[in-house]
Write a protein that holds these residues in place. Structure first.
Motif: not given
Length: 340
Positions: A63-77
């Motif tokens: 979800a964090y990688k693609l920015g779906r349901g949350v704002k895209a955030d590679p570090a969190t992914a």
């Protein structure tokens, strides 16, 4: 090989899959994701991921990688992938290495990419093969580089096929022959369900050299698949799926074709790679009697680079391919959905 083109290869892979174990709440999140309700999916997964469920952690990474349901955030992914990978989630480790590499931590990504390449992830094989060809971040090893690039090419990765042709201009014939033999051995071990031994060579994490851009040729940018969900990764072997829709009549023998003659549309499932065509035919006969509905699909036997791949199809969608793969895996065979 330029970083931009390597990233294009990474984006074209099956990085969009979600884990869907038997745990009801995780499955509810996957159902919501497939319906486009990404916010609900994240709401279902968040508490489970925080409680330590590796499938939920992997899905949060997606979800964090693609920015779906949350704002895209590679570090969190990366953080969620790392948590799941620490619990033995192999797909999380694959995505962890690819995303770390994309974000510029190539030295830190390499051990994860090596593991992913050993498991047969084509994008990881492509990146590690490039690094070993150039001697960047790891020791130069043209035989293994050629083997990994051959495996990536045989999986259908167009950039790997282009790079393999360029390697032919530099690598001596005897080393290319050794590389082809090693690729066959890797394919055989993958079909037997045993991982190829991990590389033991040390990886420098200090002042790494960049991958050179002149050693391999440009390649066409890969298309990003539109389907947001690939095959699920259940925690335990699922029960056999209901019989898929019959696409063609049962053939008397598998159809043998070259990659250029393959059906260009729809989906297939890839059941394995072999060093001999006879093994592919034998496996098809065995699985046709075990997997309900499999005999209703057309088997395809494709040979390239000395490796024979067994596929079945066509299937109407990625979801249908995932269901069929679930039944095949439950029968004890390898399986991977493929968009044709």
């Amino acid at each position: 090989m330029s970083m931009k083109r390597i990233w294009g290869v990474m984006a074209a892979g099956t990085i969009l899959g979600l884990a869907s174990p038997l745990l009801a709440d995780v499955k509810k999140g996957v159902d919501a994701w497939q319906q486009g309700d990404y916010g609900k999916a994240v709401t279902e997964w968040q508490p489970l991921a925080q409680a330590g469920d590796p499938d939920a952690q992997f899905n949060m990474g997606q979800a964090y990688k693609l920015g779906r349901g949350v704002k895209a955030d590679p570090a969190t992914a990366i953080n969620w992938y790392r948590k799941a990978a620490a619990q033995g989630h192999s797909r999380a480790e694959d995505n962890l290495g690819l995303l770390m590499f994309q974000q510029g931590d190539r030295a830190g990504a390499l051990p994860y990419l090596q593991h992913a390449a050993d498991r047969g992830e084509p994008r990881a094989q492509y990146i590690v093969g490039t690094a070993m060809f150039n001697g960047d971040l790891t020791a130069k090893n043209w035989v293994r580089a050629y083997a990994l690039m051959t495996r990536a090419s045989d999986s259908g990765l167009a950039q790997a096929t282009t790079s393999l042709r360029q390697m032919d201009k530099f690598i001596p014939q005897d080393q290319r022959n050794d590389g082809i033999a090693l690729a066959r051995s890797m394919a055989q071990k993958a079909m037997q369900g045993s991982d190829e031994p991990r590389q033991e060579m040390p990886v420098s994490r200090e002042t790494p050299k960049p991958l050179r851009t002149a050693a391999l040729p440009p390649s066409r940018p890969a298309e990003t698949p539109s389907a947001p969900v690939a095959a699920p990764t259940p925690k335990a072997a699922p029960a056999p799926a209901p019989a898929p829709r019959v696409a063609t009549a049962k053939p008397s023998a598998p159809k043998v074709e070259t990659p250029s003659a393959a059906n260009g549309g729809g989906w297939r499932v890839q059941i394995g790679a072999f060093s001999a065509e006879a093994r592919a035919r034998t496996l098809w006969s065995q699985l046709s009697g075990k997997v309900k509905g499999l005999s209703g699909y057309q088997p395809y036997i494709l040979t390239a680079g000395g490796v024979t791949r067994l596929q079945a199809g066509p299937l109407a969608s990625g979801a249908d391919a995932a269901k069929l793969c679930g039944a095949i895996k439950a029968a004890g065979a390898e399986c991977m959905p493929k968009k044709m």
